[in-house]
Each structure stands twice: as structure tokens, then as C-alpha cells.
Write an enzyme that holds these catalytic residues in place. Structure first.
Site, PDB file in Angstrom:
ATOM      1  N   GLY A 485       6.272  28.960 -52.688  1.00 27.90           N
ATOM      2  CA  GLY A 485       7.638  28.287 -53.193  1.00 27.90           C
ATOM      3  C   GLY A 485       7.035  26.959 -53.934  1.00 27.90           C
ATOM      4  N   GLY A 486       6.207  27.127 -54.609  1.00 32.39           N
ATOM      5  CA  GLY A 486       5.611  25.687 -55.224  1.00 32.39           C
ATOM      6  C   GLY A 486       4.567  24.952 -54.569  1.00 32.39           C
ATOM      7  N   SER A 487       4.109  25.382 -53.508  1.00 29.43           N
ATOM      8  CA  SER A 487       3.074  24.367 -52.824  1.00 29.43           C
ATOM      9  C   SER A 487       1.676  23.969 -53.568  1.00 29.43           C
ATOM     10  CB  SER A 487       2.593  25.328 -51.560  1.00 29.43           C
ATOM     11  OG  SER A 487       1.739  26.406 -51.719  1.00 29.43           O
ATOM     12  N   ARG A 526       5.803  25.947 -43.403  1.00 25.29           N
ATOM     13  CA  ARG A 526       4.768  25.113 -43.011  1.00 25.29           C
ATOM     14  C   ARG A 526       3.729  24.732 -43.910  1.00 25.29           C
ATOM     15  NH1 ARG A 526      -0.114  27.939 -42.468  1.00 25.29           N
ATOM     16  NH2 ARG A 526      -0.937  26.361 -41.424  1.00 25.29           N
ATOM     17  N   THR A 528       3.791  23.002 -46.827  1.00 30.35           N
ATOM     18  CA  THR A 528       3.851  21.597 -47.652  1.00 30.35           C
ATOM     19  C   THR A 528       3.473  20.728 -46.169  1.00 30.35           C
ATOM     20  OG1 THR A 528       5.037  22.138 -49.163  1.00 30.35           O
ATOM     21  CG2 THR A 528       4.939  19.944 -48.897  1.00 30.35           C
ATOM     22  N   GLY A 713      11.942  25.721 -46.092  1.00 33.23           N
ATOM     23  CA  GLY A 713      12.031  27.116 -46.599  1.00 33.23           C
ATOM     24  C   GLY A 713      13.134  28.195 -45.894  1.00 33.23           C
ATOM     25  N   GLU A 714      13.359  27.820 -44.523  1.00 36.43           N
ATOM     26  CA  GLU A 714      13.805  28.710 -43.663  1.00 36.43           C
ATOM     27  C   GLU A 714      15.310  28.207 -43.467  1.00 36.43           C
ATOM     28  OE1 GLU A 714      10.154  29.051 -41.338  1.00 36.43           O
ATOM     29  OE2 GLU A 714      10.582  31.038 -41.227  1.00 36.43           O
TER      30      GLU A 714
END
Ligand SMILES: Cc1cc2nc3c(=O)[nH]c(=O)nc-3n(C[C@H](O)[C@H](O)[C@H](O)COP(=O)(O)OP(=O)(O)OC[C@H]3O[C@@H](n4cnc5c(N)ncnc54)[C@H](O)[C@@H]3O)c2cc1C
Lengths: 754, 294
Positions: A485-487, A526, A528, A713-714
Site C-alpha cells: 500500500g505504499g510502504s 502493520r 508502516t 489498511g483494514e
């Protein structure tokens, strides 16, 4: 050097929106995904899958297939080692290695249509495909069960007759694989003191994560026993661990190289192909590539469980929740391990209940083994509880957000799943939704507005990261988590912030399993948070070393050296010229050699996320079609390191939840065969179905993270189902308790066919 | 598998008759390629029709329109005179797939794929389109509603192909429309489709009407009983209600993963009525063919 939580005033990068390091590669199509790897002499492998929902395998005859020109190796269940029952933790859903091995290749029995029986490696995929047709399997067809209600009937066929409990003891025969119970107080007695009690049951269907990229891998086993796997997954260390376990290999002999990942959403936290590809490579002596078709993804990889949930909530006339009790049955599929425990934990989590209890059951049915899907278990539970809360608000004539505020969980409150809450931002999130112009925007005929809340824990787990100073003063960061997601961007921003240098001077790479310390999967929102914390920790160690090197150059006491804005300085002596990162780096050979550090840990201090969604729908009273016309999602992100990627997560979660609410569902025929194994008939929303999802970020910093991160994210997939259902209730006056809210179901409820 | 791209009709018919059942004509390939991939069809020869002049291009004349059977949806959407004359046919065609699919999908393919749910077909039937069929036995004119026999099956004989579709210039007071129900907005298969074309007299009375339904029977069907609810009457709410009831009654759908029988029947009536209402609005303020719509 000072340890501190950075505040807004001093931040240069956190909260800004730089371009992600992997962006150009991805939009130009150059990024390499699971299916993009090749090796000289590579073979292609295909999997033979069960046509039956439940059958005993009497025999498998592969002789004719092996004799086919071009076929190089075949594996069946007999070729994999027997694995003892042992709990494996995949980050989001529990599973057992013995069962995982049986799911990867059936032993003795098949448990669902699509269950893998044999894998064939051949010179081309066409030959492999042809060979599948030559394998003779002799089945004894057994009666099957396809839903949780029939599965727990006294005379139901048993999906497994040799289940063990967590201690490895054999259990009494039953399709209830596991039961959980949690809560506090005495809800049963407390209901008597409530002025209103609502008691309702809800059902949801199995839904797929719907990642665009099908599972794919390439494996190469050398004659020396060394194994390399290139694949797309949510965790290269997870792939290594499970593949090694299932094949009886040492972890040190297996190296997994992570590809870019085209979506996982929890569905890529386990293995399906990798052990087969390795076993075939060991047998053939050649690299073996496997790529699932979309149909295989639907038939054989984990959906989110179908569920039946009963919720009972009692409240006083004034709107105080007195007691809550819930009974949750989740379909595990053909192997134990649904997300029912997490569902039972989250169901009452947003609220302060004096009495709360939930009872969860993990139920075996002859369908594909369920897998984690974004906030596993929570969306269905939220559908049930938030529908009931909405009904209570109506009955009590209290504004639905006021009712939630009145009962909202906050710091110090005893959660329904055990711990007391630390600082959380649920109240702030509810208030932001209530104050937003969306909340009282006018509606037209046939339109309705729904509100719903949801919570997700977020995970810490184990993370490692390495930070290295390059000779030119740029910084290399190695993370062990696939960037979903862009970490990469978020990790680079935190490192840039720590060193006080430009974002562009930090390069983040995702390391293979041999180039960075162990990391649990990219899951539980988890990376980031936890891997970010390790990057910050390693950066601070490196900065300490940089200060020592500067102290050495200057011959001053290291205590006097401070790091600021990319430079070492001696604040109490302005005759000493600051030393920049590049200068220290260039001279590192003379001051003690390369400068680098790594940090590893079991990361504690996760910050829970709360989300509140507002949804407007318009319902066509003649066709039953529900259109989402406006949607605003509010969420406490703790601190949004890169707000665009937080918004992206919120939007993506909302869209997946809306799809789950409206049209997505597995459709099985009576024989247990999935009838819609493709995106034409498995109806995920397309872009034109939805309005822009407005994301509103609330920032109640997580006190246990250096930048206040909670993980994002969740939580956004938790409220959408009830937000849509509550909006449909508002538009039509009908409370829907069964998903999906497809046009036929809605029309039938609005105007029952005569 | 072999591929041929003949440049004339004779050559195409020759190839198709030589190879027989193992040959398959191909226009945009948006159905055919999917079928090749899933293994539902395994032809030995693909005969690409897009190089044959007679199957390409749209002609607009005073006599009406000739639309090549291999013309793509995108081209049809850009043909302003056709849009104006037969907006229902064009809107149905434009509903097929997505922008990418529109660049390939043809009317010939949509019809000859013989899906009961093909979107352009009810609109073409309602508009009274006739197609030209050519094969080893010569040339014949066939009304669109006579081409599909059942799911995946046409009345064309071996080596016959559809060359073009003909539509008249609409008479004054004509309007047509197509409505479809899918649970999403695109990339889905019609659960019900309804095409209506009608003509109003100056008095507002309905002089002519044709109604066709998709996805509610083994093939797209013309529903004369629904049309008769409007013919020689004022198309008021009662008449439209009767049209809807007749459309629902004529529907004989299946129950499947895409929709239940009861649902499809009910919605057939709703969509037929909505299509008629739209066609009425289009017929209402009289338009002269060829002039811009007001
Ligand atoms: C993603 C996607 C979305 C879609 N959405 C829709 C939709 O919304 N609505 C809809 O109706 N369809 C839809 N379709 C189906 C398909 O696009 C249409 O049916 C299209 O019109 C087919 O045209 P084609 O030119 O591509 O046909 P082809 O695939 O070339 O041919 C289809 C069939 O017709 C035969 N054929 C083609 N031309 C002729 C001819 N001139 N004479 C005789 N036989 C011929 C071929 O042999 C083949 O059997 C969709 C398909 C895809 C892949």
C-alpha cells in the site's frame, strides 16, 4: 541523541505527499509481478483439481501422464512428507501445518471442488494441461455439506473424522472445528434490566478478496539442495517458512525473492503453489513455473467465510447499552481456521458494555478453505451489530451518531475482548462524521443515508529493517515486507525525517529472505507501524554512530555531539564546523568503516483504528437496484505519514465492503461446484458503479509509535456493509439481514412477488 | 489453428465452405477469443471478416442505413445520422462492454454469438432491422429476429455469414429506446433487456409499435402482445401498464446465477415500460430525420 516522538512543528516529510519510489515502474508496466520471472530450461506446471466436493481417493494412476512426451515430473499427496499437527500463525488467521499440507495436496480424501490432487511439470503448459487429462483418479464419492446449518445437524457427513484440538488431542467427531467464547459480566441477567432488547440474526456469503494478480511462482531447486523461489505474496518469510515446513527443508536452504504484489488483502498469507513448484523442481532438476488461472483462484484459494450471526443488545430508554450477546458461526471451508475468533473479538469492540459476551464457532463445510480477508472476520460481525445499533437508534428516537457517542469505547474502557483501551480516537471520529456537511445534506425520494462504525486491532508482530549509509551520504533502507500500500514511501519518509535529509536521498528496497532479518507478513495493517518503527530504531542507531564518528574527527566527547538537519554539530562550541552526512560517510573508512545498523523486534504498542462511514443510496423501487450515490469515510489513522496512501487504503476498503454488501457472493450448485468463478459473474464493483469515496483522516496519535502511526489498511472494510444496509433501511423502510443486497433480493422484500 | 483475413466475400465464403464446421468467422473477436481461451470452441480456421469491404462502413442514404456487420460499436456511436434516426439501436450497441470492447465489438458478432442476452439484438428487432446473409447458396434477407435459434445457435447454414444490417429512415413521429438491467453499470451481462420502437400520429395516438426482450427466453424475442397494448391507442399510463404486463407474461426466463425467473419476468415489464416511455419522449417533439435533435 534524544529519543522523542516528533511533533508537527519539526516535521518536514511526514504528512506530505511525495511520489512513491515504485510508482513509475508500476504505471509504466515495468514492475515485475509473480508471473514475470523466467529461468533457462524452465518447466511449466499445472494442477489437477477435484471435481467432487467430498470423496475418498482410492487411487491415483499417473503412469500414462508420466509417459506423455514432455512431461518431466508429477507429484501427488504421497510425495509430500507427513506433517504432524502443529499450530502455524499466518498473521491473520490460524491454521495447522498438517491441514495446510493437506490443502496444498489432498491425502486420502478431497474436501471441495477444486482441491489439488496432483501437479504436473512439463516442457510447455499445453503439455502439462494435456497430462492432467491422463491422470486416472478413482474416487469413492461421499455425501457433502455445503452450509454451516447442515454441517452441525446431528447426522451431517463429517468433513474430517480425525480432528485434533490445540493440544493435539483427538476430538470427538463433529464439524465444529473450534469454539471460542469471550466477554465479561452477565449479559443474560442484565437483559432483564433493559428497556429495549433487539435480537436479530444475519447471514453473509463467502466473498473473495478479488486481487487482480493470480497466484504465481517460479521455483528452482539446485542439485546441492539449495532452493530459490520467486513469487508474489504478502510475505517472503511466510513463503519460506511454510514451504520449508511442508517439504521438510531447512530454512537456511531456501531463499525467497519477493516480486511486486498485485493485491493480496489477506489472501496471500498462505501457500498454494510454492511447495508444489519446489517438489516438482527437485524431481525434474529444472526450474518450475506455476501461474493460477482466475478460475483456479476462485475455486481453490481462500475466500472470506460465509457467516451466520445472531446479535442481542439491550439498552435503557435513555440509550445506554446495558448488555450485548452474540453467537457467530463462520464457515471455515474444508479445513479448520475461519476468522471467527477475530469476529467474536471485534463484534462489541466499539462500545462500552458492562455486560458483553460472544460465542464463536468454526464450522467445517465442503468448500475451499477460507483465508484472511482485510480485517478478517470483522465486516460480517459489524454488519450484524451495527444493523442492530441502527434499529435501536430508531426505536429510541436518538440520532444514530449520538447513540454511538453515548456508548463509545474510549481510553480506560474495558473492551469486550479483554484489555482496557489505551488512547483511541473513536469519539473524535464519530464527532468528525457528525460535523461533516454530508451528515445533514438533503436527500431525495427513494434515497436514504446510513451510518456505521467499525474497529480493527492492527498488528505489531515481528519486524526487522536495515539502514545503511552510502559513501555519498544517501541512505539505503531494506525492508522485509512486500510493499502493498505504499510502504516504501512511508518508510523512506520516516527515515528522511530521522536523518533530516531529503526524501529523494533515501532508497528503500524490499529484501529477499537472505538479505534482511525476519519479518512477519505484510498484514494486520502493520508495516508502516511495526517495520516503520524498526526503520526509525535502526536510523537512530545509525545516527548515534554518525555522532560518534564526528566526535572522533573532532576529538570531542560524543555526549557533546548532536544530530540536526542532516548534520552533526557541537551546539556548545560554534568554532566547530558541522559535519554533514556525506562528509562523515566519505570519511567512514578512516573512522571505523561502513556505517549501518539493523533493528529487529516483536513490536508492541499497536494503536487500534476506528472508522465511521456515511453512505447515501438510491434504491430503484421497481428493479431493486441499489446505487451508492455519496460515501464519506472517516478514520483515525493515528498519524498519516503519507496521506494519499492512507486515503487510498480507506477508499479501497470502502469499495471492497460496498461490493460485499451489494453483489459479491459465491454461488454454489447442489454438488458444491462454484458457478461463478470469474469476474463476469462474481460481481465486484467496477469504477463506474461508485461515486468518489471521500476519505477524512482523523489524527489521534498512537502514543506508542515514534510518529503516532496506528495502521490503516483494514479498519475501512469494517463499516461499509452495515453503512450500506442502514442506508437501504432508511431509503426503503426494510431491514435487510441477509447478504448480498442484490436487486432480486431487494425487490422481493420491497414488493413480494405474488 | 490457422488464421485467414480474406479481402472479398467470395474468398471468405470459399474458405468457410472448404473447412466446414471447423471454420469460424471472426469480427471483433470479443466473444470468440474468450471462447477459445476457455476451450468452449476449438476451431481449426479463423476467418477474419474485417478486411472485407461489404462488412465494413456505414452508409446513410434517403432509403435508410446499411451498417456493415463487422463495424465496431465505437464507429456506430460516432455516426451522427444513425444516432439521430435510431438512438435506441445506438444506445444498445454502446452498452456492449467497455471502451476497450467498443473498439472491437460488432453487431454481426453480437447477433451471431447467439446469446439470449445480447444487448443490440432486442433494439435491432424493435427497430425492424433486416440483415443480409450470404453463403454458398447465395444471398437472402432475414429479419434480425429470425437469426438466433437458441443459446449459441443460429439459423445460418454452414459457411453463411451476415454481411450487413439495414434500417429504414424512420418515418415522422418515430422513437426508439433500449433499457437493460444489470446489477452493475458495465462489464456485466443483461439480466433483462428491452427494446421498443414506436410511431406517433400528430394526434398523439400510437400508430405502430414493436417490442423485443432479451435475456428472458432462449433467444431474444419479439413481443407483439406488448406492442398491441399501445397500437391505435393513446400511450397513457393504462396502456403502458398493459404493455408492461404483456411483456412480463411473455417472458419465459431461466433461474440462474445471474437472476431468478420471477425477478426477470417482473423486471421485463418494468424495462419494457421504461423503454416505451423513453421512445415516446423521443418520438414526441416531431423531428425531421437528419436535422439535429432539439
Ligand atoms: C469484457 C466483455 C464485456 C462484454 N459486455 C457485453 C455487453 O455488455 N453486452 C453484450 O451484448 N455483449 C457483451 N460482450 C460480448 C461481446 O463483446 C459482444 O457480443 C460483441 O458484440 C461480439 O462482437 P464481436 O465482433 O467481437 O464478435 P466475435 O467474437 O468476432 O464473434 C462472435 C460470434 O459470432 C460469429 N460471427 C461474428 N461475425 C459474424 C458474421 N458477420 N456472420 C456470421 N457469424 C459471425 C463468430 O463466429 C462468433 O461465433 C462482452 C464481452 C466481453 C469480453
Amino acid at each position: 541523541m534524544t529519543q522523542k516522538t516528533r511533533d508537527d512543528q519539526t516535521l518536514k516529510w511526514v504528512g506530505t505527499r511525495p511520489i512513491r519510489p515504485d510508482g513509475v515502474e508500476k504505471v509504466t508496466g515495468r514492475a515485475r509481478y509473480g508471473a514475470d520471472f523466467a529461468r533457462p530450461d524452465m518447466l511449466w506446471a499445472k494442477v489437477l483439481r477435484s471435481p467432487h466436493a467430498h470423496a475418498r481417493i482410492r487411487s491415483i494412476d499417473v503412469r500414462e501422464a508420466l509417459a506423455l512426451d514432455g512431461v518431466k515430473a508429477i507429484v501427488t499427496g504421497d510425495d509430500l512428507p507427513e506433517i504432524a499437527s502443529e499450530q502455524a500463525f499466518v498473521g491473520e488467521e490460524p491454521t495447522d501445518y498438517r491441514m495446510m499440507s493437506q490443502n496444498v495436496l489432498a491425502r486420502g480424501k478431497v474436501g471441495y471442488v477444486g482441491h489439488a490432487i496432483a501437479a504436473v511439470a512439463a516442457t510447455t503448459s499445453a503439455v502439462a494441461e494435456e497430462a492432467l487429462g491422463l491422470i486416472e483418479v478413482d474416487y469413492e464419492i461421499l455425501p457433502h455439506v455445503l452450509d454451516a446449518v447442515s454441517a452441525i445437524a446431528p447426522d451431517a457427513p463429517l468433513v474430517h473424522d480425525d480432528l485434533c484440538d490445540r493440544k493435539g488431542e483427538k476430538k470427538a467427531p463433529s464439524n465444529i472445528a473450534n469454539e471460542v467464547e469471550m466477554g465479561h459480566g452477565d449479559p443474560e441477567a442484565a437483559f432483564a434490566s433493559a428497556d429495549f432488547v433487539i435480537d436479530r440474526s444475519f447471514t453473509t456469503q463467502a466473498v473473495h478478496q478479488g486481487y487482480i494478480e493470480p497466484h504465481a511462482c517460479l521455483a528452482e531447486a539446485g542439485p546441492d539442495g539449495q532452493v530459490t523461489i520467486w513469487c508474489s505474496s504478502q510475505g517472503q518469510f511466510m513463503i519460506r517458512g511454510y514451504t520449508a515446513k511442508l517439504l521438510g527443508l531447512d530454512l537456511a536452504q531456501v531463499r525467497v525473492v519477493p516480486a511486486e504484489i498485485g493485491g493480496g488483502f489477506g489472501g496471500k498469507t498462505t501457500v498454494y503453489l510454492e511447495p508444489l513448484a519446489v517438489a516438482l523442481s527437485q524431481r525434474s532438476g529444472r526450474p518450475v513455473k506455476m501461474v493460477m488461472s482466475r478460475e483456479e483462484v476462485f475455486r481453490a484459494t481462500g475466500p472470506a467465510s460465509a457467516s451466520r450471526i445472531r446479535v442481542k443488545i439491550g439498552a435503557t430508554r435513555a440509550g445506554n447499552f446495558v448488555a450485548g450477546e452474540a453467537w457467530l458461526d463462520y464457515e471455515a471451508g474444508a479445513f479448520p481456521g475461519s476468522s471467527v475468533a477475530a469476529g467474536s473479538m471485534t463484534i462489541f469492540a466499539p462500545y462500552a458494555f458492562e455486560h458483553a459476551r460472544s460465542h464463536g464457532r468454526d464450522i467445517l463445510v465442503n468448500k475451499p478453505k477460507s483465508a484472511a480477508y482485510r480485517a478478517p472476520g470483522a465486516p460480517m460481525a459489524a454488519f450484524a451489530v451495527e444493523s442492530v445499533v441502527d434499529d435501536l437508534a430508531r426505536q429510541l428516537e436518538i440520532d444514530p451518531i449520538d447513540l454511538r457517542l453515548q456508548n463509545a469505547a474510549q481510553e480506560g474502557v474495558q473492551s469486550s475482548f479483554g484489555p482496557r483501551y489505551k488512547r483511541i480516537g473513536f469519539v473524535e471520529t464519530l464527532e468528525a462524521a457528525q460535523a461533516h456537511p454530508h451528515y445533514d445534506a438533503p436527500l431525495k425520494a427513494n434515497q436514504g443515508r446510513g451510518v456505521a462504525a467499525g474497529m480493527w486491532f492492527n498488528a505489531g508482530l515481528q519486524s526487522s529493517a536495515a539502514v545503511m549509509v552510502n559513501a555519498d551520504g544517501s541512505i539505503s533502507v531494506i525492508s522485509g515486507n512486500p510493499d502493498i500500500g505504499g510502504s516504501r514511501a512511508s518508510l523512506a519518509m520516516m527515515a528522511a525525517e530521522e536523518f533530516g535529509i531529503a526524501y529523494e536521498k533515501v532508497g528503500v528496497r524490499i529484501g529477499d529472505t537472505a538479505s534482511v532479518g525476519y519479518n512477519d507478513v505484510t498484514g494486520g495493517s502493520r508495516v508502516t507501524l511495526a517495520t516503520g518503527k524498526m526503520v526509525v530504531e535502526a536510523s537512530r542507531q545509525v545516527i548515534a554512530q554518525l555522532c560518534e564518528r564526528a566526535a572522533k574527527v573532532w576529538d570531542v566527547d560524543v555526549e557533546r555531539v548532536q544530530w540536526a538537519d542532516g548534520k552533526a554539530t557541537v551546539p556548545d562550541d560554534d568554532t566547530i564546523k558541522p559535519l554533514g552526512l556525506a562528509e562523515i560517510a566519505t570519511g567512514a573508512g578512516r573512522t571505523g568503516g561502513p556505517i549501518q545498523a539493523s533493528a529487529s523486534g516483536s513490536v508492541r504498542g499497536v494503536g487500534m483504528s476506528f472508522a465511521v462511514h456515511l453512505c447515501d443510496v438510491e434504491v430503484d423501487p421497481e428493479t431493486g437496484k441499489v446505487d451508492v450515490i455519496r460515501y464519506t469515510a472517516f478514520q483515525d489513522a493515528g498519524r498519516a505519514i503519507h496521506p494519499s496512501y492512507v486515503e487510498g487504503q480507506i477508499q479501497g476498503g470502502a469499495v471492497q465492503g460496498i461490493g460485499w454488501a451489494l453483489n459479491e457472493a459465491y454461488v454454489f450448485d447442489e454438488s458444491g461446484r462454484l458457478e461463478n468463478p470469474g469476474f463476469l459473474d462474481y460481481r465486484m464493483p467496477v469504477a463506474s458503479d461508485l461515486p468518489m469515496i471521500d476519505a477524512v483522516i482523523i489524527e489521534v496519535a498512537n502514543p506508542d509509535h515514534p510518529y503516532g502511526v496506528r495502521g490503516v489498511g483494514e479498519a475501512p472494510i469494517v463499516p461499509p456493509i452495515p453503512a450500506v444496509a442502514n442506508a437501504v433501511r432508511a431509503a426503503t423502510g426494510v431491514r435487510f439481514s441477509d447478504l448480498p443486497l442484490s436487486p432480486p433480493r431487494v425487490l422481493d422484500a420491497l414488493d413480494p412477488a405474488s | 489453428m490457422e488464421y485467414a483475413a480474406p479481402r472479398s466475400l467470395d474468398e471468405a465464403i470459399g474458405l468457410l465452405s472448404q473447412v466446414g464446421v471447423d471454420a469460424r468467422p471472426m469480427a471483433g473477436g470479443t466473444d470468440l477469443l474468450v471462447q477459445l481461451r476457455t476451450g468452449t470452441r476449438r476451431p481449426k480456421l479463423l476467418v477474419d471478416l474485417k478486411q472485407i469491404p461489404g462488412l465494413c462502413g456505414i452508409d446513410c442514404g434517403s432509403q435508410g442505413f446499411r451498417i456493415g456487420a463487422a463495424v465496431s460499436g465505437a464507429e456506430i456511436g460516432e455516426c451522427l445520422p444513425l444516432r439521430e434516426a435510431w438512438p435506441g439501436v445506438v444506445e444498445a450497441t454502446e452498452l456492449i462492454g467497455s471502451t476497450q470492447i467498443q473498439g472491437r465489438a460488432s453487431l454481426g458478432g453480437n447477433l451471431c454469438n447467439a446469446s439470449p442476452a445480447a444487448d443490440s439484438v432486442p433494439a435491432l428487432i424493435a427497430a425492424g432491422a433486416v440483415c443480409t446473409v450470404i453463403g454458398p447458396g447465395g444471398r437472402r434477407e432475414v429479419p434480425v429476429e429470425e437469426v438466433v435459434r437458441g443459446p449459441g445457435e443460429t439459423t445460418l447454414s454452414e459457411a453463411e455469414i451476415v454481411v450487413d444490417f439495414r434500417l429504414p429512415q424512420p418515418q415522422e413521429g418515430t422513437g426508439d429506446a433500449y433499457q437493460r438491467m444489470i446489477p452493475r453499470t458495465e462489464m456485466d451481462i443483461a439480466i433483462v433487456g428491452a427494446g421498443v420502437s414506436l410511431r406517433l400520429a400528430e394526434s398523439g395516438e400510437c400508430l405502430a409499435c414493436r417490442v423485443a426482450l432479451g435475456a428472458v427466453a432462449a433467444r431474444p424475442i419479439r413481443v407483439d402482445a406488448a406492442a398491441e397494448a399501445l397500437i391505435d391507442r393513446r400511450p397513457d399510463a393504462a396502456a403502458l401498464g398493459e404493455l408492461a404486463a404483456q411483456a412480463s407474461a411473455a417472458a419465459d426466463p431461466i433461474d440462474d446465477k445471474r437472476g431468478t425467473r420471477a425477478y426477470r419476468s417482473r423486471v421485463a415489464g418494468v424495462l419494457a415500460r421504461r423503454a416505451a416511455e423513453m421512445a415516446l419522449r423521443r418520438a414526441g417533439p416531431r423531428r425531421v430525420a437528419g436535422s439535429p435533435a432539439s
